[in-house]
Design an enzyme around this catalytic site. Sequence first.
Site, PDB file in Angstrom:
ATOM      1  N   LYS A 268       0.839  -1.198   0.000  1.00  0.00           N
ATOM      2  CA  LYS A 268       0.000   0.000   0.000  1.00  0.00           C
ATOM      3  C   LYS A 268       0.875   1.250   0.000  1.00  0.00           C
ATOM      4  O   LYS A 268       2.010   1.209   0.479  1.00  0.00           O
ATOM      5  CB  LYS A 268      -0.849   0.042   1.271  1.00  0.00           C
ATOM      6  CG  LYS A 268      -1.924  -1.013   1.367  1.00  0.00           C
ATOM      7  CD  LYS A 268      -2.616  -0.928   2.729  1.00  0.00           C
ATOM      8  CE  LYS A 268      -3.598  -2.069   2.916  1.00  0.00           C
ATOM      9  NZ  LYS A 268      -4.826  -1.928   2.127  1.00  0.00           N
ATOM     10  N   ARG A 342     -10.270 -11.717   1.921  1.00  0.00           N
ATOM     11  CA  ARG A 342     -11.173 -12.735   1.372  1.00  0.00           C
ATOM     12  C   ARG A 342     -10.513 -14.108   1.363  1.00  0.00           C
ATOM     13  O   ARG A 342     -11.187 -15.126   1.427  1.00  0.00           O
ATOM     14  CB  ARG A 342     -11.652 -12.297  -0.016  1.00  0.00           C
ATOM     15  CG  ARG A 342     -10.579 -12.177  -1.039  1.00  0.00           C
ATOM     16  CD  ARG A 342     -11.001 -11.298  -2.218  1.00  0.00           C
ATOM     17  NE  ARG A 342     -11.029  -9.873  -1.861  1.00  0.00           N
ATOM     18  CZ  ARG A 342     -11.291  -8.891  -2.723  1.00  0.00           C
ATOM     19  NH1 ARG A 342     -11.586  -9.172  -3.975  1.00  0.00           N
ATOM     20  NH2 ARG A 342     -11.296  -7.637  -2.334  1.00  0.00           N
TER      21      ARG A 342
END
Lengths: 494, 477
Positions: A268, A342
Amino acid sequence: MPDIAFVKAALPKSGTLVVPIAEGAAPAGLFAQADQEAGGALARALEAAGFKGRKGQATTLWALGGFTKVVAIGLGKEAELDAAAAEAAGGALVPALAQDREATVLADALAAPLAASLGLGALLRAWRFDRYRTREKEEDKPKLERLAIATADPNAAKQAFAPMRAVADGVFLTRELVSEPPNILHPIEFAERCKGLEKLGVEVEVMGLSALAKLGFGAMIGVAQGSQHEPRLVVMQWKGAPKGRRGAKPMAFIGKGVTFDTGGISIKPAGGMEDMKWDMAGAGTVVGLMAALAGRRAKCDVVGLVGLVENMPSGTAQRPGDVVKTYSGQTVEVINTDAEGRLVLADVIWYAQERFQPRCMIDLATLTGAIIIALGHEHAGLFSNDDELASRILAAGAAVGEKAWRMPLGDAYDKQIRSDIADMKNVGGRPGGSITAAQFIQRFVNTKDGPMPWAHLDIAGTAWSSKDQPTVPKGATAFGVRMLDRLVAEMGEA
Amino acid sequence: MLAIRFRKSAPEGGRAVLPLVAGAPLPEGWAASTAAAGFRAGEGEVLDLAPGPLLVGLGTPARLLDWEKAGVAAALALKGVEAVIEARGLGAAEAAAMAAGLALGAWRFEVYRKTPAEEAPPRAATLLVDDPAAARAAWREVEAAVKGCLAARGWVSEPANVLTTRDFVRRLRGLARHGIEVEVWGRKRLAREGYGALLAVGQGSASPPRLVTLRWKGRLEAPPVAFVGKGIVFDTGGLSIKGAQGMEAMRADMAGAAACAGAMLALARRNSPCPAVAVLAIAENATGAASYRPGDVLRTGSGRTVEVIDTDAEGRLVLADALHHAVSRLAPKAVVDLATLTGAIVTALGHHRAGLFGNDGALAAALAAAGEATGECLWPMPIGERHREDLRSDIADLRQCQAGRFLPDASHAAAFLEHFVGEVPWAHLDIAGVDTQDEAHALGPAGATGFGVRLLDRWVAMHHEEEDHHPVAGAKA
């Protein structure tokens, strides 16, 4: 944290007084008495100060009628006076009492459950996380130690307050976990804290890397493998069902617990990365929920499962392009290592079904930035394969002020996560980013042996608040604990 | 549009198209090859047995839309030949729906091709039916909406050097021959009326802004329904200029206005009894010495002032004046605006549903139902208190948007528009994700979709064409 006490309705002679007043209401009860003794000065001063009784309005008067301080708190319209309004009033009085050690709330006009709600609101707002402050000046610390709520029926209020207090403790546990910095709260420490629930009667089981490897949690291990901290799966069981209902299928709650999310190799940008300490808020919420349910001795069986990992870039980290085999047997092509939540949920959800055959399954995760772009910070995104479960969650959330908004699912979105090399890929592109994440999770909801009501709450926009709200100080919100506690009460205990 | 014919018996030549419901017996002589190819007549499944028939699967058709989609699939699969569709045994409505699908699927934008593309779609289709007269009558009912949709697709496809504001207006004036009254306001009139937001957005361009009002009288004694469309013929972003990549798609930033005009055309073509108006805010958002700036404060037609934060959030500004115009001048019973408004709605809902916002639950539900019926699907999205609070300005009545990343900009935009509609039942459709498609889809080829035309036409047909069907709701303006 202030002690909340419910006392007999009597007017104190001095000190700090808090007066909840509905919009346009004339002085009544104890407040009328105090006002009378002050020769009408209280009511006149409030009028002069522009106090209208609007929801959340707080006006402080000094040195009137023998009191050090009188704080008027608006309840909003009398006709709309419900638990939420009472909670909001309780929350609004906290900042006004920052420098008082004790205060008495004249709640004699409120029914006992509303007086309890007011106490709950105050408690929720008064929480703060100051473990790491070592030099805070005395005058900057909140002083409130005891809030006495004067009510017509203190016993009834106390009784109504007891379960609320347990839920508040669950909320505080979640807020604490979410607030903890990532060098302290790594997966192993997080699992240790889950063990703390044992003293409430929750069965807690912790599984480490070797157990997960043996089970075949390839997706979750793939996320964890870049970190020096091993992953943990924590299974919490609350067995509260009364005799007649023992053996019924439990409700299952599953939380994403990425204790820090750098994004991994798909790292990020630096700006705002510190926020990624709360990428375990889904797991934190499940733990707080279990504490709330056990604390109030909920009369049903509930299981909570959290997948705890740290997502780090390193020589051992998972790469974009890797294919991992999930516990379900399905394979996933990892396109973006920052879509790791996920992957963790995929394994944990499948495991929850295999082991517990739950009657329904709800997962919580700070899953996507896209849900913030879709909905902002007022609603969590709700995805579900079951209309009834979805509407119950929406209603439970609305009742406690933790709102969700239903988002769509569908085959057209599912197509976006088709892979050329594996059963699916872990991202579906920017368009509908939260929906494709939910589609991914849905592929691990097993409906082969019959329906499996499932809901997914994307709480990326609601787990953390940049500003104070009436009953939620800024920072970790514990969004979901109260909503799901209510859901369990209505679905599992009714 | 491809030519549609209904006949009792097959003409010479052409490719036979067999629509097949799942589980129905397979065509004689082809059963073996069909089975070998694994064709199961599922929804959207196509099997080309050239030179034999083209098989089109329908799954288990529940709605006319499913027959439409089968028509689209057939048109997308056939290349350059006339299609002969076996529709005997079907009802007139099903046959007409197939025809509509064929027309939607066979549409191409070929204005700028010297030689037609090799993969040319069929130019004509013959549907074999039991009762041609009944089928023709049913087709006339649906043809209008198809033509409106294709007109909108054409406008949206036109490049911005051709479809300037003036050129768009010229084309809209052409609607007059269908009985639609066209009124155009230029800069002088806009300035006189104080429509400062539309003027500001258009001021950087050599191509001047226009406010176009279309009126269809209908026959009912009722206030009109109003469509309001964003018509930015090209959107550079203005001084808050967009990245170069993908900017060419911004020629479609007038798709909302095109959809509204297409819907008016549909109503006129089928002589709808419902009075309708459309207000189209047309401008080019250009970068130039005269462009409006971030930080500017604009006075809108409603009198509200707006602080500009990002000149690329121009759609909500032109809509502010257009919505105000609609509710204050045209006394509508309901207003529906369509706009390619935000990138945020694409992040939220992708390319399969448009965002539905508004202030009236019944209106929203009716539009959503019309969307499901036409395959132009919507999804309700929130306008929350926080979204409203986020638009507070330090200097003006409202700020236009927020700056930064991870913002719920679609909801912010809707919260902004809400200020300009007053008490009238209103819905806002953010169609930024569905105005064009990169690949062929259930209702047409890649390119402009005409999204919204058939939805609006259906909504009017379902709710506004009977005298006492719907009482005049809340039109206080």
